[in-house]
Design a protein around this motif. Structure first.
Motif, mmCIF file in Angstrom:
data_model
loop_
_atom_site.group_PDB
_atom_site.id
_atom_site.type_symbol
_atom_site.label_atom_id
_atom_site.label_comp_id
_atom_site.label_asym_id
_atom_site.label_seq_id
_atom_site.Cartn_x
_atom_site.Cartn_y
_atom_site.Cartn_z
ATOM 1 N N UNK A 250 11.426 19.419 -58.363
ATOM 2 C CA UNK A 250 12.113 18.837 -57.060
ATOM 3 C C UNK A 250 12.484 17.441 -57.596
ATOM 4 N N UNK A 251 13.911 17.111 -57.139
ATOM 5 C CA UNK A 251 14.403 15.692 -57.522
ATOM 6 C C UNK A 251 13.645 14.708 -56.797
ATOM 7 N N UNK A 252 13.003 14.808 -55.724
ATOM 8 C CA UNK A 252 12.144 13.713 -54.925
ATOM 9 C C UNK A 252 10.955 13.227 -55.917
ATOM 10 N N UNK A 253 10.797 14.048 -57.234
ATOM 11 C CA UNK A 253 9.778 13.269 -58.081
ATOM 12 C C UNK A 253 10.490 12.592 -59.029
ATOM 13 N N UNK A 254 11.854 12.450 -59.224
ATOM 14 C CA UNK A 254 12.290 11.814 -60.293
ATOM 15 C C UNK A 254 12.245 10.246 -60.051
ATOM 16 N N UNK A 255 12.310 9.577 -59.013
ATOM 17 C CA UNK A 255 12.215 7.993 -59.059
ATOM 18 C C UNK A 255 10.806 7.837 -59.225
ATOM 19 N N UNK A 256 9.659 8.580 -58.665
ATOM 20 C CA UNK A 256 8.304 8.478 -59.035
ATOM 21 C C UNK A 256 7.839 8.775 -60.388
ATOM 22 N N UNK A 257 8.325 9.600 -61.148
ATOM 23 C CA UNK A 257 8.058 9.590 -62.451
ATOM 24 C C UNK A 257 8.522 8.452 -63.377
ATOM 25 N N UNK A 258 9.911 8.036 -62.892
ATOM 26 C CA UNK A 258 10.337 6.921 -63.438
ATOM 27 C C UNK A 258 9.529 5.680 -63.376
ATOM 28 N N UNK A 259 9.131 5.377 -62.124
ATOM 29 C CA UNK A 259 8.162 4.301 -62.038
ATOM 30 C C UNK A 259 6.790 4.429 -62.764
ATOM 31 N N UNK A 260 6.340 5.490 -62.905
ATOM 32 C CA UNK A 260 5.349 5.754 -64.166
ATOM 33 C C UNK A 260 5.717 5.270 -65.419
ATOM 34 N N UNK A 261 6.809 5.815 -66.083
ATOM 35 C CA UNK A 261 7.405 5.641 -67.305
ATOM 36 C C UNK A 261 7.837 4.105 -67.353
ATOM 37 N N UNK A 262 8.145 3.540 -66.736
ATOM 38 C CA UNK A 262 8.484 2.182 -66.529
ATOM 39 C C UNK A 262 7.375 1.105 -66.733
ATOM 40 N N UNK A 263 5.986 1.798 -66.736
ATOM 41 C CA UNK A 263 4.827 0.900 -67.107
ATOM 42 C C UNK A 263 4.451 1.115 -68.588
ATOM 43 N N UNK A 264 5.373 1.831 -69.499
ATOM 44 C CA UNK A 264 5.028 1.360 -71.058
ATOM 45 C C UNK A 264 5.450 0.009 -71.425
ATOM 46 N N UNK A 265 4.980 -0.178 -72.324
ATOM 47 C CA UNK A 265 5.234 -1.490 -72.731
ATOM 48 C C UNK A 265 5.963 -1.689 -74.277
ATOM 49 N N UNK A 266 6.557 -0.404 -74.285
ATOM 50 C CA UNK A 266 7.597 -0.317 -75.373
ATOM 51 C C UNK A 266 8.963 0.134 -74.885
ATOM 52 N N UNK A 267 10.199 0.254 -75.470
ATOM 53 C CA UNK A 267 11.178 0.875 -74.747
ATOM 54 C C UNK A 267 10.988 2.246 -74.975
ATOM 55 N N UNK A 268 11.904 3.055 -73.894
ATOM 56 C CA UNK A 268 11.620 4.485 -74.187
ATOM 57 C C UNK A 268 12.907 5.086 -73.532
ATOM 58 N N UNK A 269 12.940 6.440 -74.277
ATOM 59 C CA UNK A 269 14.463 7.114 -74.099
ATOM 60 C C UNK A 269 13.927 8.586 -73.511
ATOM 61 N N UNK A 270 14.703 9.379 -72.944
ATOM 62 C CA UNK A 270 14.496 10.415 -72.231
ATOM 63 C C UNK A 270 15.489 11.677 -72.658
#
Length: 277
Positions: free
Chosen positions: A93-113
């Motif tokens: 479900x695409x509605x989950x995309x901004x929610x999961x991005x907000x989760x990974x934005x809590x990482x303290x290092x750069x990340x890629x997908x």
């Protein structure tokens, strides 16, 4: 109970694999191998796959928060240059995309997908969210990384774009080390694999290609080999099936050219997020 950093690592690590300069591979039991001091490391990164954020009847929010905490602890205690989230980031479900991005934005290092088969969204929307297309490259400390797509926006398995792959492999041939991330393996090693002989043939000819990393197969956390090239799996972050633990893979590139990689089970040490590690 108190844990030293070394005891946590050896408790939580499965097999340690070392790739030498000549693309030879050695495996060690964690208890028989001491990780090198951090000052011997040139670069260190993590790979975590298959979070399936939003999958019904799974504790996906708690699992993602816990994984962020574990990875941030890795950054604090031994260092992480970046983390790769290798596909199936959300669940359909695409509605989950901004929610999961907000989760990974809590990482303290750069990340890629990378894009997975359950990331059912078109490339334009993916690009708008992550600022990267489905296929792309990046570089870090004279090491190159190639990200390839293995699914369309409906979840169908597809082979990566062979022309793009060939072009990028040619352009990256001068880098010391090259690593590839692609969600689905290009072999029929697993029920979830999709044979991609054109892509494999390109990999086999690429002298500086050191490893290919996959998600998708939640029950796989080991290494496969083909024609001297190594293909690694890293279990799963979430979802409703897979290994009996949730973990991630660490890669350490040492200053002497050796590459160490090991799969971790961070829940093995209850003090994983403690500053005493």
């Amino acid at each position: 109970m108190s844990f030293t950093r070394r005891s946590f690592l050896l408790n939580g690590i499965k097999t340690i694999v070392a790739i030498g300069a000549a693309n030879t591979i050695q495996s060690f039991r964690a208890g028989a191998f001491a990780l090198p001091p951090a000052n011997k490391i040139q670069m260190r990164f993590a790979i975590a796959s298959d979070g399936h954020y939003g999958q019904p009847n799974t504790p996906f929010e708690a699992q993602h928060l816990e994984m962020v905490n574990w990875l941030n602890a890795e950054k604090q205690h031994r260092g992480l240059d970046f983390t790769m989230i290798n596909g199936d980031i959300f669940h359909n479900e695409t509605a989950n995309l901004p929610l999961v991005k907000a989760n990974w934005d809590k990482l303290t290092m750069p990340y890629h997908v990378s894009h997975g088969n359950h990331d059912m969204i078109d490339e334009a929307a993916w690009l708008a969210t992550w600022q990267t297309p489905w296929h792309y490259t990046f570089e870090h400390k004279d090491n190159a990384f190639l990200v390839l797509n293995t699914a369309d926006d409906k979840g169908n398995y597809i082979s990566p774009d062979a022309a793009y792959t060939r072009e990028q492999l040619t352009q990256l041939a001068g880098k010391k080390k090259l690593f590839v991330f692609m969600h689905i393996t290009p072999f029929n090693w697993t029920k979830g694999g999709l044979p991609c002989p054109d892509i494999v043939a390109l990999f086999n000819k690429q002298e500086n290609l050191k490893a290919v990393f996959h998600g998708h197969d939640h029950n796989m956390d080991d290494v496969k080999e083909n024609e001297g090239k190594f293909y690694f799996f890293d279990a799963h972050i979430g979802g409703s099936w897979g290994t009996d633990y949730r973990g991630y893979r660490i890669v350490e590139i040492l200053k002497n050219g050796t590459i160490l990689t090991y799969q971790t089970n961070p829940a093995n040490a209850s003090m994983v997020n403690s500053k005493t590690l």
